[in-house]
Design a protein around this motif. Structure first.
Motif, short mmCIF file in Angstrom:
data_model
loop_
_atom_site.label_atom_id
_atom_site.label_comp_id
_atom_site.label_asym_id
_atom_site.label_seq_id
_atom_site.Cartn_x
_atom_site.Cartn_y
_atom_site.Cartn_z
N ILE A 47 0.84 -1.20 0.00
CA ILE A 47 0.00 0.00 0.00
C ILE A 47 0.88 1.24 0.00
O ILE A 47 1.67 1.46 0.91
N VAL A 48 0.73 2.05 -1.05
CA VAL A 48 1.45 3.32 -1.16
C VAL A 48 0.44 4.42 -1.43
O VAL A 48 -0.37 4.31 -2.36
N VAL A 49 0.47 5.47 -0.62
CA VAL A 49 -0.45 6.60 -0.79
C VAL A 49 0.36 7.86 -1.04
O VAL A 49 1.29 8.18 -0.28
N LYS A 50 0.01 8.57 -2.10
CA LYS A 50 0.69 9.81 -2.47
C LYS A 50 -0.13 11.00 -2.00
O LYS A 50 -1.27 11.19 -2.43
N SER A 51 0.44 11.78 -1.11
CA SER A 51 -0.20 13.03 -0.69
C SER A 51 0.15 14.13 -1.68
O SER A 51 1.25 14.15 -2.23
N HIS A 52 -0.78 15.05 -1.90
CA HIS A 52 -0.51 16.20 -2.75
C HIS A 52 0.67 16.98 -2.17
O HIS A 52 0.75 17.20 -0.96
N GLY A 53 1.60 17.40 -3.02
CA GLY A 53 2.77 18.11 -2.55
C GLY A 53 2.44 19.40 -1.83
O GLY A 53 3.15 19.81 -0.91
N SER A 54 1.34 20.05 -2.21
CA SER A 54 0.97 21.33 -1.60
C SER A 54 0.06 21.16 -0.39
O SER A 54 -0.41 22.15 0.17
N ALA A 55 -0.22 19.91 0.01
CA ALA A 55 -1.11 19.68 1.14
C ALA A 55 -0.44 20.08 2.45
O ALA A 55 0.74 19.79 2.68
N GLY A 56 -1.20 20.73 3.31
CA GLY A 56 -0.72 21.07 4.64
C GLY A 56 -0.93 19.91 5.59
O GLY A 56 -1.16 18.77 5.18
N ALA A 57 -0.90 20.21 6.89
CA ALA A 57 -1.02 19.15 7.90
C ALA A 57 -2.35 18.42 7.80
O ALA A 57 -2.40 17.19 7.90
N GLN A 58 -3.44 19.17 7.60
CA GLN A 58 -4.75 18.52 7.51
C GLN A 58 -4.82 17.59 6.31
O GLN A 58 -5.34 16.48 6.40
N GLY A 59 -4.29 18.04 5.18
CA GLY A 59 -4.30 17.21 3.99
C GLY A 59 -3.46 15.96 4.16
O GLY A 59 -3.86 14.86 3.75
N PHE A 60 -2.27 16.10 4.75
CA PHE A 60 -1.41 14.93 4.94
C PHE A 60 -2.05 13.95 5.92
O PHE A 60 -1.93 12.73 5.76
N GLN A 61 -2.77 14.48 6.89
CA GLN A 61 -3.49 13.61 7.82
C GLN A 61 -4.53 12.77 7.07
O GLN A 61 -4.71 11.58 7.37
N SER A 62 -5.20 13.37 6.09
CA SER A 62 -6.17 12.62 5.28
C SER A 62 -5.49 11.50 4.50
O SER A 62 -6.06 10.40 4.35
N ALA A 63 -4.29 11.75 4.00
CA ALA A 63 -3.56 10.72 3.27
C ALA A 63 -3.19 9.55 4.18
O ALA A 63 -3.28 8.38 3.78
N ILE A 64 -2.79 9.84 5.41
CA ILE A 64 -2.48 8.77 6.36
C ILE A 64 -3.74 7.97 6.67
O ILE A 64 -3.70 6.74 6.74
N GLN A 65 -4.87 8.65 6.82
CA GLN A 65 -6.13 7.97 7.11
C GLN A 65 -6.53 7.05 5.95
O GLN A 65 -7.05 5.95 6.17
N ARG A 66 -6.26 7.49 4.71
CA ARG A 66 -6.57 6.62 3.57
C ARG A 66 -5.71 5.36 3.61
O ARG A 66 -6.20 4.26 3.36
N ALA A 67 -4.45 5.51 3.93
CA ALA A 67 -3.57 4.34 4.04
C ALA A 67 -4.05 3.40 5.13
O ALA A 67 -4.04 2.17 4.97
N LEU A 68 -4.51 3.95 6.24
CA LEU A 68 -5.01 3.13 7.34
C LEU A 68 -6.23 2.32 6.92
O LEU A 68 -6.34 1.13 7.25
N ILE A 69 -7.14 2.95 6.19
CA ILE A 69 -8.33 2.24 5.70
C ILE A 69 -7.93 1.08 4.80
O ILE A 69 -8.47 -0.04 4.90
N GLU A 70 -6.96 1.31 3.93
CA GLU A 70 -6.54 0.25 3.00
C GLU A 70 -5.86 -0.89 3.74
O GLU A 70 -5.96 -2.05 3.34
N ILE A 71 -5.16 -0.58 4.84
CA ILE A 71 -4.58 -1.64 5.67
C ILE A 71 -5.70 -2.46 6.31
O ILE A 71 -5.69 -3.70 6.28
N GLN A 72 -6.67 -1.77 6.87
CA GLN A 72 -7.77 -2.46 7.55
C GLN A 72 -8.57 -3.32 6.59
O GLN A 72 -9.07 -4.39 6.98
#
Length: 335
Positions: free
Chosen positions: A295-320
Motif C-alpha cells: 500500500i502506497v499513498v501519495k499526498s498532494h505536494g501542496s497539502a498542509g497538515a490537515q491534507g497529509f493527515q487525510s492521506a495517512i487515514q486513507r492508508a489506514l483504511i486500506e490496511i484495515q
C-alpha cells in the motif's frame, strides 16, 4: 489484526517535515492503535517532535535517511543516484514487512518508479494506477488514473477498471458502477483505446460496467468508478481542485461586498463553511497507487497538515481492508 504500522516519508512536500510531523501526531491522537515510523533526517525530526507535548513515543519511531529526493529530481536519479533517500528507505520498510503502508508527499514520478522497483506489481498488472476520491452529488467517485500513466492501452484501462472496482468495494460500495470517461456517451464516440477498452469491459464477468460517462456525469454521480488515462485524469483532478477553491473565494468576496450582503452572509455562513469543508481538497487528499504488492499513498505536494493527515487515514483504511490481497484475489478472477 496486529497494530497497523505506516512508514512516512517525512522529507517530501512543499511544507516539509514540520507539517508532516504535525499531521502524524494528530493521527496518533485520533487512532490509539496506530503506529508510525517517520523516515528522514533524524536530528531534525526529533527536534520537531520534541515541540509537541504528550507524544506516545512507543508508537512513533524515527528512522534516519541521509538523502532527500527533490521535486526536480528525475526518476532515474531517484532509482540509481540516491539509495539512502527518505522515500526509498520508507518503501524498503514496507517491502521488508516492518510497515503495512507507505505515505509520501514527494516527487510523484520518483515515488512511482521506486514503488515499482522496490515492491513490484501484482501478477497480471502491467502498470500501477493512481486513484483518489472525487466528491459528487451522490457521494464520492473513485477516479483513476490521476497521472501515473500518461499514455495507456486498452488493456491498461481495463486493468484500471478492475482495480478501481475492488478499491470502491473496499471503501464500502456494493457492486460499484464502473464507467469510462469519454467525450460522449454514444458507442461511436472516443478514441481507439477507449473503444477497445469498452469492448473488454463489456465482456468482463462480475464487473458492473455501465458504459461511457462525460465529465458532468462524473459530478452527478453516474458512476462509482471512472477510468481514464493519466493525462486526462490529472488535468481533471487539478481543474476540480482549482474550481472548488475559486468558487469558495468568490462566494466569500460576494458576501463582503456591502452591508446588506454581509448581513445575508452572516446568516448563510454556517452552511457555506460546511460546504467549503465538504469540498476542500485537503479533506480528500491522498491518491493510492493501485496494483503494487503493498500500500502506497501519495499526498498532494501542496497539502498542509490537515491534507497529509487525510492521506495517512486513507492508508489506514486500506490496511484495515487488506486491499492488496483483495486486489490479488479479484485480479485472478478477472484477468
Amino acid at each position: 489484526m496486529s497494530a497497523p504500522v505506516i512508514a512516512i516519508d517525512a522529507m517530501g512536500g512543499d511544507f516539509g517535515p514540520r507539517s508532516i510531523v504535525q499531521a502524524s501526531i494528530a493521527c496518533l491522537l485520533a487512532t490509539p492503535s496506530l503506529h508510525l515510523t517517520l523516515v528522514g533526517q533524524a536530528s531534525l525530526l526529533e527536534e520537531l517532535i520534541a515541540r509537541h507535548s504528550g507524544v506516545d513515543r512507543s508508537r512513533l519511531l524515527v528512522v534516519n535517511a541521509t538523502e532527500i529526493i527533490t521535486m526536480d529530481d528525475r526518476p532515474s536519479l531517484a532509482l540509481r543516484g540516491k539509495p539512502d533517500s527518505s522515500m526509498r528507505v520508507a518503501l524498503r520498510l514496507l517491502a521488508d514487512g516492518k510497515a503495512q503502508a507507505c505515505v509520501s508527499a514527494g516527487n510523484t514520478g520518483a515515488l512511482m518508479a521506486l514503488s515499482r522497483f522496490v515492491l513490484k506489481t501484482l501478477p497480471g498488472i502491467d502498470r500501477p494506477a493512481m486513484v483518489a476520491a472525487i466528491p459528487t452529488q451522490r457521494g464520492y467517485c473513485q477516479l483513476l488514473d490521476l497521472g501515473a500513466n500518461v499514455d495507456c492501452s486498452a488493456e491498461n484501462l481495463y486493468q484500471f477498471a478492475v482495480m478501481g472496482s475492488v478499491a470502491a468495494e473496499a471503501l464500502g460500495v456494493a457492486r460499484p458502477k464502473v464507467a469510462l470517461l469519454n467525450v460522449g456517451t454514444e458507442d461511436i464516440k472516443g478514441n481507439q483505446q477507449v473503444k477497445l477498452a469498452a469492448s473488454l469491459l463489456q465482456a468482463a464477468p462480475g464487473l458492473n460496467y455501465v458504459g461511457f460517462v462525460e465529465g458532468d456525469g462524473l459530478y452527478r454521480g453516474e458512476a462509482d468508478v471512472v477510468v481514464c488515462d493519466g493525462f486526462v485524469g490529472n488535468i481533471l483532478l487539478k481543474s476540480s481542485e482549482g474550481l472548488a477553491t475559486m468558487i469558495g473565494e468568490r462566494i466569500e468576496t460576494l458576501f463582503r461586498r456591502n452591508v446588506l450582503s454581509r448581513a445575508v452572509g452572516a446568516l448563510a455562513m454556517p452552511l457555506l463553511k460546511r460546504l467549503k469543508a465538504d469540498l476542500a481538497p485537503a479533506r480528500h487528499n491522498g491518491a493510492s497507487f493501485l496494483g503494487l504488492q503493498g500500500i502506497v499513498v501519495k499526498s498532494h505536494g501542496s497539502a498542509g497538515a490537515q491534507g497529509f493527515q487525510s492521506a495517512i487515514q486513507r492508508a489506514l483504511i486500506e490496511i484495515q481492508e487488506n486491499l492488496p490481497e483483495r486486489l490479488h484475489g479479484r485480479l485472478e478472477e478477472l484477468l
